[in-house]
Scaffold this motif. Sequence first.
Motif, mmCIF file in Angstrom:
data_model
loop_
_atom_site.group_PDB
_atom_site.id
_atom_site.type_symbol
_atom_site.label_atom_id
_atom_site.label_comp_id
_atom_site.label_asym_id
_atom_site.label_seq_id
_atom_site.Cartn_x
_atom_site.Cartn_y
_atom_site.Cartn_z
ATOM 1 N N LEU A 35 -22.305 -19.474 -7.505
ATOM 2 C CA LEU A 35 -23.103 -18.996 -7.675
ATOM 3 C C LEU A 35 -23.911 -19.104 -9.162
ATOM 4 O O LEU A 35 -25.591 -18.602 -9.189
ATOM 5 C CB LEU A 35 -22.386 -17.105 -7.872
ATOM 6 N N GLU A 36 -23.198 -19.557 -10.542
ATOM 7 C CA GLU A 36 -23.679 -20.425 -12.146
ATOM 8 C C GLU A 36 -24.684 -21.195 -11.735
ATOM 9 O O GLU A 36 -25.132 -21.483 -12.805
ATOM 10 C CB GLU A 36 -22.935 -20.019 -13.150
ATOM 11 N N GLN A 37 -24.407 -22.389 -10.970
ATOM 12 C CA GLN A 37 -24.632 -23.753 -10.212
ATOM 13 C C GLN A 37 -26.596 -23.727 -10.221
ATOM 14 O O GLN A 37 -26.918 -22.573 -9.654
ATOM 15 C CB GLN A 37 -24.346 -23.798 -9.498
ATOM 16 N N ASN A 38 -26.464 -23.766 -11.267
ATOM 17 C CA ASN A 38 -28.103 -24.538 -11.318
ATOM 18 C C ASN A 38 -29.154 -25.250 -10.436
ATOM 19 O O ASN A 38 -29.325 -26.501 -10.284
ATOM 20 C CB ASN A 38 -28.553 -24.560 -12.505
ATOM 21 N N ASP A 39 -28.647 -24.720 -9.082
ATOM 22 C CA ASP A 39 -28.865 -25.693 -7.881
ATOM 23 C C ASP A 39 -30.269 -26.084 -7.078
ATOM 24 O O ASP A 39 -30.107 -26.555 -6.532
ATOM 25 C CB ASP A 39 -27.371 -26.011 -7.206
ATOM 26 N N ASN A 40 -30.594 -24.329 -7.218
ATOM 27 C CA ASN A 40 -32.208 -24.131 -6.594
ATOM 28 C C ASN A 40 -31.543 -23.867 -5.060
ATOM 29 O O ASN A 40 -32.212 -24.494 -4.247
ATOM 30 C CB ASN A 40 -33.291 -24.816 -6.493
ATOM 31 N N LYS A 41 -30.860 -23.368 -4.931
ATOM 32 C CA LYS A 41 -29.706 -22.988 -3.115
ATOM 33 C C LYS A 41 -30.737 -21.615 -3.120
ATOM 34 O O LYS A 41 -30.861 -21.036 -1.377
ATOM 35 C CB LYS A 41 -28.499 -23.773 -4.012
ATOM 36 N N LYS A 42 -30.764 -20.845 -4.036
ATOM 37 C CA LYS A 42 -30.135 -19.076 -3.631
ATOM 38 C C LYS A 42 -31.262 -19.261 -3.048
ATOM 39 O O LYS A 42 -32.703 -18.409 -4.196
ATOM 40 C CB LYS A 42 -28.773 -18.217 -4.217
ATOM 41 N N ILE A 43 -31.814 -17.797 -2.395
ATOM 42 C CA ILE A 43 -32.195 -16.955 -1.679
ATOM 43 C C ILE A 43 -31.929 -15.371 -1.719
ATOM 44 O O ILE A 43 -31.186 -14.735 -1.138
ATOM 45 C CB ILE A 43 -32.984 -17.708 -0.134
ATOM 46 N N GLY A 44 -33.108 -14.574 -2.171
ATOM 47 C CA GLY A 44 -32.482 -13.214 -1.251
ATOM 48 C C GLY A 44 -33.831 -12.413 -1.509
ATOM 49 O O GLY A 44 -35.076 -13.256 -1.152
ATOM 50 N N GLN A 45 -33.444 -11.611 -1.136
ATOM 51 C CA GLN A 45 -34.486 -10.160 -1.075
ATOM 52 C C GLN A 45 -34.448 -9.751 -2.059
ATOM 53 O O GLN A 45 -33.343 -8.500 -1.752
ATOM 54 C CB GLN A 45 -34.320 -9.158 0.436
ATOM 55 N N ALA A 85 -25.162 -6.020 7.066
ATOM 56 C CA ALA A 85 -24.476 -6.635 6.040
ATOM 57 C C ALA A 85 -24.736 -8.321 6.445
ATOM 58 O O ALA A 85 -26.173 -8.706 5.282
ATOM 59 C CB ALA A 85 -23.562 -6.797 4.633
ATOM 60 N N ALA A 86 -24.671 -8.949 7.151
ATOM 61 C CA ALA A 86 -24.681 -10.555 7.604
ATOM 62 C C ALA A 86 -26.661 -10.555 8.098
ATOM 63 O O ALA A 86 -26.941 -11.497 7.939
ATOM 64 C CB ALA A 86 -23.282 -10.913 8.752
ATOM 65 N N GLU A 87 -26.680 -9.464 8.414
ATOM 66 C CA GLU A 87 -28.091 -9.312 9.481
ATOM 67 C C GLU A 87 -29.323 -9.287 8.077
ATOM 68 O O GLU A 87 -29.830 -10.165 8.340
ATOM 69 C CB GLU A 87 -28.112 -8.053 10.908
ATOM 70 N N ASP A 88 -28.610 -8.553 7.689
ATOM 71 C CA ASP A 88 -29.916 -8.536 5.603
ATOM 72 C C ASP A 88 -29.956 -10.194 5.424
ATOM 73 O O ASP A 88 -30.664 -10.540 5.215
ATOM 74 C CB ASP A 88 -28.810 -7.912 4.979
ATOM 75 N N ALA A 89 -28.741 -10.753 5.368
ATOM 76 C CA ALA A 89 -28.588 -12.092 4.838
ATOM 77 C C ALA A 89 -29.286 -13.121 5.942
ATOM 78 O O ALA A 89 -30.423 -14.138 5.471
ATOM 79 C CB ALA A 89 -27.500 -13.012 4.601
ATOM 80 N N ASP A 90 -29.020 -13.174 7.481
ATOM 81 C CA ASP A 90 -30.007 -13.856 8.275
ATOM 82 C C ASP A 90 -31.240 -13.299 8.139
ATOM 83 O O ASP A 90 -32.175 -14.890 8.618
ATOM 84 C CB ASP A 90 -28.778 -13.614 9.676
#
Length: 933
Positions: A411-421, A500-505
Motif C-alpha cells: 500500500l505504501e509502494q509508489n506504483d500508480n496502481k490504486k483506485i478508490g472512490q 464491501a466487495a461490491e464497492d470495490a467492484d
Amino acid sequence: MHSSSTAPLVLVDGSSYLFRAFHGLPPLTNSKGQDTGAIYGVVNMLRSLVKDYKPTHMAVVFDAKGKTFRDDIYDQYKANRPPMPEELRSQIAPLHAIVEAMGFPIIVEPGVEADDVIGTLAKQATEQGVECVISTGDKDMAQLVSEHVTLINTMTRTTMDLKGVVEKFGVPAELIIDYLALKGDKVDNIPGVPGVGDKSAVAMLNGIGGVHAIFENLDAIATLDFRGAKTMAKKMEEYKKQAILSYELATIACDVKLEYQPNNLHIGEMDRPTLKNMFAELEFKRWLSEVSDADITDSADVTDVFENEKAKMDAGESSPSESSAVFDLDAYTTILDEESFQALITSLKACDYYAIDTETTSLDYMQAELVGLSFSYAPNQACYIPLAHDYPGAPAQLDREMVLSELKPLLEQNDNKKIGQHIKYDMNVLANYDIQLRGIKSDTMLASYVLNSVATKHNMDSLALKYLGHKCISFEELAGKGAKQLTFNQLELDNAARYAAEDADVTLRLYEVLSSLLSKQAGLLEVLNEIEIPLASVLAKMEQTGVLIDSQMLGQQSQNLAKRIVELETHVHELAGEPFNLGSTKQLQHILFEKMSLPIVKKTPKGAPSTSEEVLQELAKNYELPALIMQYRGLSKLKNTYTDKLPSMIHHRSNRVHTSYHQAVTATGRLSSSDPNLQNIPIRTPEGRQVRQAFVPQKGFKMVAADYSQIELRIMAHLSKDKGLLEAFSHGKDIHSATASEVFGVALDKVSSNERRSAKAINFGLIYGMSAFGLSNQLDISRQDAQRYMDTYFERYPGVLTYMESTRENAKQTGYVSTVFGRRLYLPDINASNGARRKGAERAAINAPMQGTAADIIKKAMIDVAVWIDTIDNADDEIIMTMQVHDELVFEIREDKLNSYTQKICDIMQNCVSLDVPLLVEAGKGNNWDEAH
C-alpha cells in the motif's frame, strides 16, 4: 386476456413513480445538462416489473393535464401542491416516448386521475378472474387490495396483500377510504377531521365501523380506548360535512367509462430505432448497448431484451465491454485464511491496477476504526478481508495487525496502481494505522467531478446508477436507520462482504468507464491527474495534522456574544413594541410587514413576504429593526457554529481540530470544508476576526497566512488580454485606483478614497456578472449613473467586453466554459427558456473561468509547496500547512525559520503557474490567524 393466463395484469401508477423518482433518486443529467434522473428511475422500475412478473398485459397510467371531478367537488383539492419544477416537467415527454417505444400501452385519461383508471381496470380484471398487480407508491391505493389485487412498491421492493394492509394501517382494505377520510391527506389536501391521528382513526374504525357507521353511533366513541375519546364525538359532529367530503375525495372511482378493457392492454413489440435514439440522447449507456445488440431481432418483445444480457452471460458470451458486465455478487469471496490472503497479495502485485476500499465504524476519519478491506482487480473479481466484526457468533477472522503489516509495503509502494472512490478518506483511515497510502492511479469521485461537476452527485450510488446502470446495496438496507443503526463491525459477515466487495467492484468499473470518457475531452485527464489526485494526498496530510485552537479564548468569546445577543434581542423587542421569537419566520413577518408596515421587497414561492438575508439587507438601509435582526442572526450563528462548537471538536489524541476538505462539491473547482467549515468564518466583523484570534500556532512557532492578491482580476486580465488591464498589473499599479482614474477621468494620484471604492465595486461586480441595477444598489447611485460607469469602463477596457461577449456566446454553443488549465464548468441553463435561469447561467459563464482558474492555481500551489516541504529534513518540526481558505494558505512555522520559509512559500505560490500578468502573494505573520491575516 382470460382467466387461464398465469401472468397477472400489471398496472403501473406512472405519475406516482415519476414524482418519487424525481424527489427520491439522485438528480442525474446528461452531458448537455438535460435532466434524466426521473426518466431513469421510472424506466428502471418498469424493467424490474417485467423481469419479476413476465406479464403479457400491462399498462402505464399517467395523470392527464387539467382538472378532475374532485376539483369540482372541492376547489382546494391538491391546492397546496407547489407547481411542477421545470426539471421534472422537461422529463415527461421523453418518458412517455420511451414507454411507448418499449411496447407498453400508455394511458392518459382526461377528467380523472391515474388512480381511477387503475381502480376501474383492476375491478374489471378481477371480474374476469384475472390476478392484478398494481405498481405504486401511493397509500390511497391500499383500498383496491383484495384476494386478487396486490400492490407492489417497486422502489422499495415491498408488496402489500390483504394481510399487509392490516399490518401497515391497522385496518382492513375495505376501511382504507374511511381511514383516509378521518385522518385526511396533506399531500392531496384532503381535510379529514382535525385532531384525528393514526391511533384514534384505527380505534374508531375497528371499534365501531366505517365513517357512516361512526356517525350513526357517536356515543360509542367515548367507550373506546384512545387518548381524547371522551371529547371526540363532539369534534366528529362538528366536522361531519368535512369527513363526508373527505370520504368522497379519497374514494378511487372504479366505474370510469373507458374505451378499452384489460384484454386490450397487450404488451406490443419494441420500437428499437426509437429506443436507440432516446437512450443515446439521454446517455443511458448500458441500455443502449442492450437495444443495439445485433443478436436481438426486430420482433423481440421487451421481456427478451431485458433478459438478454443475463442470457448472454449464461451462454458464456462476452458482454459489450468488461465494465458493463452484469454484477454477480455471488462471485465475490471473503478471505478468512492466510493462504487466500497471500494469494490475493500475489494477484494484486501482478495486476495493472486494482480498487481498494476500507470499511470502518465511522464516517469521521479521526474516529473511524478499520473493520475490513475490500479489493477488486477485474469485474466480478472482488474480495473482502474482514478484520474486526465482533457481533455474537461472528466467525474467526485474520488478525488485523498481521494483515496490515503484510499489506503495508504494497500500500505504501509508489506504483500508480490504486483506485478508490473518495480515496482521501481511505488514506486518513490507514494513516491511523501507520500506513501512508501511495501510488494512487485514480479516484472515481474526482474523475466524475472533473468530467462534469454539475451533472450528478459524485457519491458511489449515484455514479453506479449513472454510468453502470447498477443500483448498489445501500448501507441502510443492511444496518437500518436512525439511532438504532448498526456500525459496520456489527453487520453479519455474509451481508457485509457482499456490500464491501461490491464497492470495490463498482469502483474498478467506474474507473474504466470514466477514464474512457475523460480521455475523449481535451485537457480533462490532465486536470484530474496533475491537480486533483495529487492534491488529495496533500489535503489528507493537512486533515490529519489539524489546527490548534485556544478553547479558553473561545469560551470567553461565547460569554461576550451571549451578552450581546440578549442586548440585541431586548432592543429589537423595544423597537417592535412587543416580545416575539426572532427565530420564527411567521412572527417576524407579522412584526415587519403587518405591524410596522415595512415595504415587501420579495415574496416566498407561497406568496408570503420573504424575510431572507437579502431582503433584510435591503430593508436595513432605511430601517433600524431589520439591521438589528441581521446583527442578531450573525452573532447567533457565530456563537452556535464556532465559539460554542469548536472546543467540543478538539480531538483527544491530537488536541487539535480536524476539518474535512471537499474536492467534489462546488461547481467551479473551489475547495470547501466542513466540521468545522473554515471557509465561512466572517472576516468583515470584529466578532468574526476575534474567532480567528483563537486559531493559534504551537509553542515556538508563528502563524503565517499567504494570500493571493486580487487573483481573479489578474486572471481576467490574462483571459481578456485587455491592454489596459495587462499594463496596470504589469507595472504594479493599484488596479482599483487605475480603474477609478480611467472611469472618472482623474489623474491616478488624484483618485479619492470614494472613487477607489466605487471602482473596486465595478471591478469585482463585473467579474461576477453584475448588472447596472446591481451596481446602482451597491453604490447607492441612480441606475443611469451606474450604467454610465459601466459604459465608460468598457470603453477604457474594450478587451474585457469582447471577452465577456465571446465567452457567453461560446457557452451557448458548447454548453460549458473552461478554466486556463482546461477544467470545464457545464451550464445546463445557458439556453433555458426561463429568463432568470438563463441570466444566472450567463453570469456564471463570465465568473466561473476566473473562479475556477483561481481554484486551480491555489491547488497547484499547495501541491508545489507540499513537494518542497517533503524535501526538508524533519519538516514537521519546522513547518506545517494547516489550512486553505479561499485564496489563502495558512502555516505554522518555527520562529527561527520564519523569514526564509515565508519567502520561499511566496516564491512558490507566485511561480506555480505562468500567466500574462504577475501573480502577487502577500504574507502576514503573527501569534494567531487574525494577526497573520
